[in-house]
Design an enzyme around this catalytic site. Sequence first.
Site, PDB file in Angstrom:
ATOM      1  CG  ASP A  82      18.135 -42.179 -52.061  1.00 44.11           C
ATOM      2  OD1 ASP A  82      19.564 -42.304 -51.982  1.00 44.11           O
ATOM      3  OD2 ASP A  82      17.763 -40.994 -51.683  1.00 44.11           O
ATOM      4  N   GLY A 198      18.228 -32.249 -47.001  1.00 44.65           N
ATOM      5  CA  GLY A 198      17.237 -30.939 -46.763  1.00 44.65           C
ATOM      6  C   GLY A 198      18.080 -29.735 -47.174  1.00 44.65           C
TER       7      GLY A 198
HETATM    8  P1  13P Z   1      19.785 -33.387 -50.701  1.00 43.62           P
HETATM    9  O1  13P Z   1      18.597 -33.259 -49.724  1.00 43.62           O
HETATM   10  O2  13P Z   1      20.727 -32.293 -50.299  1.00 43.62           O
HETATM   11  O3  13P Z   1      19.163 -32.853 -52.145  1.00 43.62           O
HETATM   12  O4  13P Z   1      20.382 -34.888 -50.846  1.00 43.62           O
HETATM   13  C1  13P Z   1      19.383 -35.703 -51.361  1.00 43.62           C
HETATM   14  C2  13P Z   1      20.290 -36.897 -50.985  1.00 43.62           C
HETATM   15  O5  13P Z   1      21.153 -37.245 -50.705  1.00 43.62           O
HETATM   16  C3  13P Z   1      19.301 -38.263 -51.432  1.00 43.62           C
HETATM   17  O6  13P Z   1      19.810 -39.476 -50.967  1.00 43.62           O
HETATM   18  O1  G3H Z   2      17.500 -39.100 -48.979  1.00 42.27           O
HETATM   19  C1  G3H Z   2      16.596 -38.129 -48.887  1.00 42.27           C
HETATM   20  C2  G3H Z   2      15.885 -37.947 -50.309  1.00 42.27           C
HETATM   21  O2  G3H Z   2      15.762 -36.410 -50.528  1.00 42.27           O
HETATM   22  C3  G3H Z   2      14.552 -38.479 -50.266  1.00 42.27           C
HETATM   23  O3  G3H Z   2      13.819 -37.913 -49.210  1.00 42.27           O
HETATM   24  O4  G3H Z   2      12.440 -39.787 -48.022  1.00 42.27           O
HETATM   25  O5  G3H Z   2      11.759 -37.456 -48.363  1.00 42.27           O
HETATM   26  O6  G3H Z   2      11.747 -39.181 -50.340  1.00 42.27           O
HETATM   27  P1  G3H Z   2      12.344 -38.810 -48.993  1.00 42.27           P
HETATM   28 ZN    ZN Z   3      20.772 -39.629 -49.252  1.00 42.68          ZN
END
Ligand code: 13P
Ligand code: G3H
Ligand code: ZN
Length: 338
Positions: A82, A198
């Site tokens: 991610d 968030g």
């Molecule tokens: P949320 O914070 O809405 O759960 O989104 C997560 C996200 O887009 C991770 O890449």
């Molecule tokens: O992209 C956001 C996701 O909620 C991951 O968050 O970087 O705190 O693991 P993080």
């Molecule tokens: Zn994201």
Amino acid sequence: MLVAMRPVLDFARENGFGVPALNVNNLEQILSIMDAAKHVDSPVIFQMSRGARKYAKDRFLRGLMQSAVEEYPEVPIVMHLDHGNSPVTCESAINAGFTSVMMDGSLLPDGKTPADFHYNIAVTTHVVWMARQKGVSVEGELGCLGHLKKGAGDKEDGHGAEGNLTRSQMLTDPDQAEEFVKSTGVDALAVAIGTSHGAYKFDEPPTEDVLAISRIEEIHRRIPDVHLVMHGASSVPQELRELINQYGGNLKPAWGVPLAEIQRAIKSGVTKINVDTDNRLAMTGAIRQLFATKPELFDPREYLSPAREAMQKVCEDRMTGFGSAGWGSKLAKKLKNS
Ligand code: 13P
Ligand code: G3H
Ligand code: ZN
């Protein structure tokens, strides 16, 4: 089975559903998701941020994925990076066994400065070239997440633009999307339509002026073969926020993305829907409740088990709501025969 993301999303598109992409950092979250997937028969996209990789270490994450494959052989599983911030990060994920990577070139490697279009094309094209050699799928991102009226990303973001953003920076441009996909060859494209990461996405239930689902429809018309991705797609259930606050938490009122809007987006080309916050809220609520009501407990299993159950419920709700429930074993069968 551990699979690339592209065939999972292609199958989702053919059958008219979306797949929740769920962030994980530890064993408990992975088990919650696998139990949900098994219970409702859904494929799984696990995604790990750079923060997750640092917290749990690639070797452990890879081992946990391998264990999930062995323990739940009937569930198709994608291991996705991610918000990769650079080609180097994506390369390290590919080498660590990820079957899909996101090159988020909408921001510079610092994760907070908006990047220009040509930089984004250059880094994403490079990652697609690397990934293709290993059969790994690639997601790109065009546009910056942020509140369309406030003109800024939320400071709670793990990744997000800092400073003021213009409306055009926060809404993916359909012409640019077409050029970006042609130039880079990405499998999936994350689009900016007004969501943020968030808990604090919207101050009231969102309407089209702050959550531009129609922009997804426009983009999909231009690039119908590319999978569109919705980031910041948690619904932020009021009951979870209230549970946390009831047991000593302090979360401000907040609204997320309603399920009906996600379902509309799925009809318009979105096949991957990112959810992290809702699971965080679910686990935190369960743990807070247990600590407050049974202060004598100190065995982590006694509070992590209810936390797992609460997260499993959220995951099952998302799998059912986005339509991926019921498709896991059919996809597994198709992939085995292909
Ligand atoms: P949320 O914070 O809405 O759960 O989104 C997560 C996200 O887009 C991770 O890449
Ligand atoms: O992209 C956001 C996701 O909620 C991951 O968050 O970087 O705190 O693991 P993080
Ligand atoms: Zn994201």
